[in-house]
Design an enzyme around this catalytic site. Structure first.
Site, short mmCIF file in Angstrom:
data_model
loop_
_atom_site.label_atom_id
_atom_site.label_comp_id
_atom_site.label_asym_id
_atom_site.label_seq_id
_atom_site.Cartn_x
_atom_site.Cartn_y
_atom_site.Cartn_z
N CYS A 179 3.73 8.33 1.37
CA CYS A 179 4.16 7.36 2.37
C CYS A 179 4.33 6.03 1.64
CB CYS A 179 3.05 7.29 3.44
SG CYS A 179 3.33 6.07 4.71
N GLU A 198 0.83 -1.20 0.00
CA GLU A 198 0.00 0.00 0.00
C GLU A 198 0.87 1.25 0.00
OE1 GLU A 198 -3.69 -2.15 2.32
OE2 GLU A 198 -3.01 -0.22 3.04
N CYS A 220 0.20 -2.90 15.45
CA CYS A 220 0.32 -2.49 14.06
C CYS A 220 -0.30 -3.55 13.13
CB CYS A 220 1.80 -2.31 13.72
SG CYS A 220 2.13 -2.10 11.96
N CYS A 253 -1.35 5.67 9.82
CA CYS A 253 -0.20 4.94 10.33
C CYS A 253 -0.62 3.64 10.97
CB CYS A 253 0.52 5.77 11.39
SG CYS A 253 1.73 6.84 10.64
N CYS A 280 5.17 -5.79 15.78
CA CYS A 280 4.66 -4.86 16.80
C CYS A 280 3.17 -5.15 17.01
CB CYS A 280 4.89 -3.42 16.37
SG CYS A 280 6.63 -3.08 16.06
N CYS A 294 5.71 -7.13 7.23
CA CYS A 294 6.78 -6.76 8.14
C CYS A 294 6.99 -7.90 9.13
CB CYS A 294 6.43 -5.49 8.90
SG CYS A 294 7.79 -4.91 9.96
N1 SAH Z 1 8.49 0.00 10.45
C1 SAH Z 1 8.73 1.38 10.56
C2 SAH Z 1 7.97 2.22 9.57
C3 SAH Z 1 6.58 1.79 9.23
S1 SAH Z 1 5.40 1.93 10.53
C4 SAH Z 1 8.43 1.84 11.99
O1 SAH Z 1 7.85 1.08 12.75
O2 SAH Z 1 8.83 2.96 12.31
C5 SAH Z 1 5.09 3.69 10.48
C6 SAH Z 1 4.64 4.27 11.80
O3 SAH Z 1 3.34 3.85 12.13
C7 SAH Z 1 5.52 3.89 12.98
O4 SAH Z 1 5.81 5.04 13.74
C8 SAH Z 1 4.61 2.95 13.72
O5 SAH Z 1 4.95 2.86 15.09
C9 SAH Z 1 3.29 3.59 13.51
N2 SAH Z 1 2.15 2.74 13.81
C10 SAH Z 1 2.03 1.41 13.63
N3 SAH Z 1 0.81 1.00 14.03
C11 SAH Z 1 0.15 2.08 14.46
C12 SAH Z 1 -1.17 2.29 14.98
N4 SAH Z 1 -2.03 1.29 15.08
N5 SAH Z 1 -1.51 3.55 15.33
C13 SAH Z 1 -0.64 4.58 15.18
N6 SAH Z 1 0.60 4.46 14.69
C14 SAH Z 1 0.99 3.21 14.34
FE1 SF4 Z 2 6.76 -3.33 11.27
FE2 SF4 Z 2 4.50 -2.15 12.01
FE3 SF4 Z 2 6.42 -2.52 13.80
FE4 SF4 Z 2 6.76 -0.71 11.83
S1 SF4 Z 2 5.24 -0.65 13.48
S2 SF4 Z 2 8.23 -2.26 12.55
S3 SF4 Z 2 5.65 -1.74 10.16
S4 SF4 Z 2 5.29 -4.14 12.74
#
Ligand code: SAH
Ligand code: SF4
Length: 356
Positions: A100, A87, A114, A327, A111, A107
């Site tokens: 973006c 995406e 996410c 995000c 996390c 990934c």
């Molecule tokens: N993997 C990288 C970049 C992609 S994620 C990283 O983690 O930084 C991009 C951003 O979205 C990161 O700051 C991540 O912490 C945030 N993010 C992921 N899930 C989210 C959620 N459910 N609500 C708000 N931000 C989120």
């Molecule tokens: Fe991967 Fe989502 Fe964690 Fe970023 S926030 S490192 S995209 S699992």
């Protein structure tokens, strides 16, 4: 399958062996400097363009195109040549136009909050696949000029290090984007941060912190067990020392988890020494993590508390929430073989204008 955008200038020259040498310049100029689609690089003869188009079809096939925020946020789901999906999100603001991009299909970092992490890893993207996302968005944004690229889509850019750095260099050197307007966001891949610090790229580094004590961070970001906060801090210091650039910390505010006064004080301690900038965003809801984002009042109070303690903090808006483009909501991590239903409103042709 290769992308025409995988090739640097020398690569294009090799590809055009047998052609007059100036063809390489024409093709490079058309594709990179002017950002044209191959079909529109009219300095190159039509026959050559056609044969290149057959050898290197676009790696991105749009499978969904959805808009929100009155057309100023737009999300595409692209299918790649092997059926993996990614995406890309375009956000048009008064003062800048940001894309973006995804750096991986899925990934592996897992996390908990996410959507991409919940769905798992499919594969690394290539240079061409990332660049094509940028160019697709560039054309969709016209006549506005694309000014910013953030690696905040699907995937962990520093786990696809070589590709990320190469894309950054090309966007800067060939597309003329300001390094400061290129942001790499990492969950805290410490060796990657340390290596990036030595590349001499004055880009913006965002570290997704979310918690400044190891116990909470372990539960949100599994990678924290490998690179705990103290180790991450050293890498951040290295970045600041080597580049002279500030770091920004991303902090998704989660109700009762990391929006408390105690969490704020821990963040103040952690961020102050680095003079980091904190970006706050209320957690976006995802199917696999049933904790709520903080209320708007709590978000404001948290920000005010940071600012009062001398930490630079801003609240990021939640563009694209209604189309799962915000995000952490990007979750088209799947093969075409596994069928996905995309909950979306298709964009009506008249609703496409990104200008405002
Ligand atoms: N993997 C990288 C970049 C992609 S994620 C990283 O983690 O930084 C991009 C951003 O979205 C990161 O700051 C991540 O912490 C945030 N993010 C992921 N899930 C989210 C959620 N459910 N609500 C708000 N931000 C989120
Ligand atoms: Fe991967 Fe989502 Fe964690 Fe970023 S926030 S490192 S995209 S699992």
């Amino acid at each position: 399958m290769a992308s025409l955008y995988d090739f640097d200038r020398d690569g294009l020259a090799a590809l055009l062996e047998g052609e007059p040498r100036f063809r390489t310049d024409q093709l490079w100029r058309g594709l990179w400097v002017e950002g044209r689609a191959l079909a529109d690089v009219t300095t190159v003869p039509a026959g050559l363009r056609a044969s290149l188009a057959t050898r290197f079809p676009s790696t991105l096939t749009p499978r969904a195109d959805v808009a929100s925020d009155h057309g100023s946020t737009r999300k595409w789901v692209f299918e790649l040549a092997d059926g993996a999906t990614i995406e890309t999100v375009l956000m048009v603001y008064d003062d800048r136009v940001t894309v973006c991009v995804s750096s991986q299909a899925g990934c592996a970092m897992g996390c908990t909050f996410c959507a991409t992490g919940q769905a798992g890893f499919t594969r690394q993207l290539t240079v061409g696949e990332v660049v094509e996302q940028v160019l697709y968005a560039t054309r969709a944004a016209a006549p506005r000029r694309l000014s910013n690229v953030v690696f905040m889509g699907m995937g962990e850019p520093l786990a696809n290090y070589r590709v990320t750095v190469e894309v950054v260099r090309r966007l800067h050197d060939a597309r003329g984007l300001s390094a400061r307007h290129l942001t790499v966001s990492t969950v805290g891949v410490v060796p990657g941060i340390e290596r990036l610090a030595e590349e001499g790229l004055p880009i913006t580094l965002a570290v997704s912190l979310h918690a400044a004590n190891d116990e909470t961070r372990d539960s949100l970001v599994p990678l924290n067990r490998r690179y705990p906060l103290a180790r991450l801090y050293e890498a951040c210091e290295r970045w600041v020392d080597a580049t002279g650039r500030r770091i920004s910390f991303e902090w998704a505010l989660i109700d009762g988890v990391n929006d408390t006064d105690r969490a704020r004080d821990e963040l103040v301690d952690y961020a102050s020494g680095l003079r980091a900038h904190v970006n706050l965003i209320p957690l976006n809801p995802t199917p696999g993590y049933l904790v709520r984002g903080s209320t708007p009042e709590r978000v404001r109070a948290f920000r005010d508390g940071l600012v009062a303690r001398g930490v630079n903090a801003t609240v990021r808006n939640t563009r694209g929430r209604s189309i799962d483009a915000a995000c952490g909501q990007l979750a088209a991590v799947t093969n075409a073989k596994r069928s996905v239903t995309i909950r979306s409103r298709r964009v009506a042709p008249e609703g496409r204008s990104p200008a405002h």
